[in-house]
Each structure stands twice: as structure tokens, then as C-alpha cells.
Enzyme design. Structure first.
Site, short mmCIF file in Angstrom:
data_model
loop_
_atom_site.label_atom_id
_atom_site.label_comp_id
_atom_site.label_asym_id
_atom_site.label_seq_id
_atom_site.Cartn_x
_atom_site.Cartn_y
_atom_site.Cartn_z
N LEU A 179 0.86 -1.17 0.00
CA LEU A 179 0.00 0.00 0.00
C LEU A 179 0.90 1.22 0.00
O LEU A 179 1.95 1.24 0.66
CB LEU A 179 -0.91 0.02 1.24
N ASP A 180 0.49 2.27 -0.71
CA ASP A 180 1.28 3.50 -0.78
C ASP A 180 1.43 4.11 0.61
O ASP A 180 0.64 3.86 1.52
CB ASP A 180 0.61 4.52 -1.70
N ILE A 181 2.41 4.98 0.75
CA ILE A 181 2.67 5.62 2.04
C ILE A 181 1.46 6.40 2.53
O ILE A 181 1.21 6.48 3.74
CB ILE A 181 3.93 6.54 1.94
N HIS A 236 -0.12 2.11 -8.28
CA HIS A 236 -0.99 3.28 -8.05
C HIS A 236 -2.30 3.18 -8.83
O HIS A 236 -2.81 4.19 -9.33
CB HIS A 236 -0.26 4.57 -8.44
#
Length: 229
Positions: A101-103, A185
């Protein structure tokens, strides 16, 4: 059967020398008897440390990932693994996230040191459902549901269109996206395709796993039977 010092070292209880000191202290028991010979080969289920069962040889963890943490072992930012007990951080093989998962994305993330499970759950052939709660910068224009479900959305830099995904509109700036892919993304790029921008992203489901009972940063151990794919 495995040597006691190797077993406990692999599970993160300490170096082999540290395991020897733990054994000499009388903290380790084997079938009810104090065990000080760390070279002895044992069955993991027979070992207790301070009268408690040792950790399982393979761990599966579900976490409600908070924003601001990186799903990586090598980064200068805050790592998701720092939220785990120190002992789990020292396991060999290492615990790794199943996907990423992205930051700036929160929500369901699974972690394990079972490489076969990790591979199985990240394989595109599994078509594992992922559900995201999205907040958008601009109001939805009205044709997004059809576009997301068309199977014709071609993201920049991709050679194949996205598979059909289910978009459920909650209000003008909030929606739920259900998809089975895991491109880089992807949700942010899909909304970029329709001229919008994601300002907040939370993954509420992965396969059948949810984190409704966990606060951000909290985690729990689950079993293989809990994951239905």
C-alpha cells in the site's frame, strides 16, 4: 525435528548465544522438563518459554496500516515492520507484506514469512478482490461507473486495458472501488484517467479480510483458514 537454538533464533527470540543464556536461566521447557541443551533436536509444539508457547513457525498477520508508513524493508522513511514486535522483526525468513500500500494509503495489509502464501496471494491468476474507499478532489461527473466497468480503460504506460472494476458512488466526492488487479498506483491512476484526483485512499477489504475491529496501526494473527480465495 530441528535444533533448539536454530529454531528459536529463526523465530526471532535472539542469537544462538542469547538462546543459550535463556536456556541456562531455566526459562525453556520441553514436555514439562527444563531444557538447557540447545543442541537438542525438538518439535516446536513441545517447547515453552516462561510457560508460554513459542510463536508459530509461519505467521500470517493482518494490520490496519496507518498512513505515513512504507511497505518496504529498505527505506529511510517509517517502515510498516516497525509496528510489529521486535521479535517478529528478527525472524528468518523475514516477514514481508503481501503486496503493498502506498505511504499515504491506509487499511488492510497482510504480512507473512510464508513465501509460498505470499506468492499465491499476489499472483494475478488468483483474481483476489480488493476494495478501496476513495475521497476525491473534484465532484464525480457521472460517467465513471460505465468507464470503470468497461474493460477498456488504458492507463498511461500500460499495454493492456484495466479489467472491469465495480465503482459505487456514495456521494459527489466519495466512492468505493472493487477490483481484482494490483497495478502500480492503480486506483489513483484510474481516477486520473477520468480527470479527477484522489485525496484519501483506504483499503477496506482484501479477499475476505477486513480490519473493522482494528484501529490504525493495530494488527492480529490470522490463520490459513481465515483467508478464503
Amino acid at each position: 525435528m530441528i535444533r533448539l537454538d536454530k529454531l528459536l533464533s529463526n523465530l526471532g527470540y535472539g542469537s544462538r548465544k542469547e538462546i543459550q543464556y535463556i536456556a541456562w536461566s531455566g526459562a525453556i521447557t520441553h514436555k514439562g522438563e527444563v531444557l538447557k541443551d540447545v543442541s537438542m533436536k525438538v518439535e516446536p509444539e513441545d517447547i515453552l518459554i516462561n510457560d508460554e508457547k513459542i510463536d508459530a513457525s509461519k505467521l500470517i498477520i493482518v494490520m490496519n496500516k496507518p498512513k505515513g508508513f512504507i511497505c518496504s524493508h529498505n527505506d529511510s522513511a517509517k517502515l510498516i515492520y516497525s509496528l510489529l514486535p521486535t521479535r517478529w522483526q528478527q525472524r528468518n525468513p523475514k516477514i514481508s507484506t503481501i503486496g503493498r500500500l502506498d505511504i499515504d494509503t491506509s487499511g488492510v495489509i497482510l504480512l507473512t514469512d510464508d513465501g509460498n502464501l505470499n506468492h499465491a496471494l499476489t499472483s494475478p491468476k488468483k483474481n483476489i478482490t480488493k476494495i478501496y474507499e476513495v475521497e476525491l478532489a473534484s465532484a464525480l461527473r457521472g460517467d465513471e461507473v460505465e468507464i470503470f466497468n468497461s474493460g477498456e480503460m488504458m492507463l498511461k504506460g500500460e499495454s493492456k486495458p484495466c479489467l472491469p472494476s465495480k465503482l459505487t458512488i456514495k456521494d459527489s466526492h466519495h466512492a468505493t472501488v472493487e477490483l481484482t488487479e494490483g497495478r502500480y498506483h492503480q486506483v489513483k491512476r484510474m481516477f486520473g484517467y477520468v480527470g479527477n484526483r484522489v485525496v484519501s485512499l483506504h483499503r477496506s477489504g482484501f479477499a475476505n479480510i477486513k480490519v473493522d475491529d482494528l484501529k490504525e496501526g493495530e494488527f492480529k494473527i490470522i490463520t490459513y483458514d481465515d483467508i478464503k480465495v
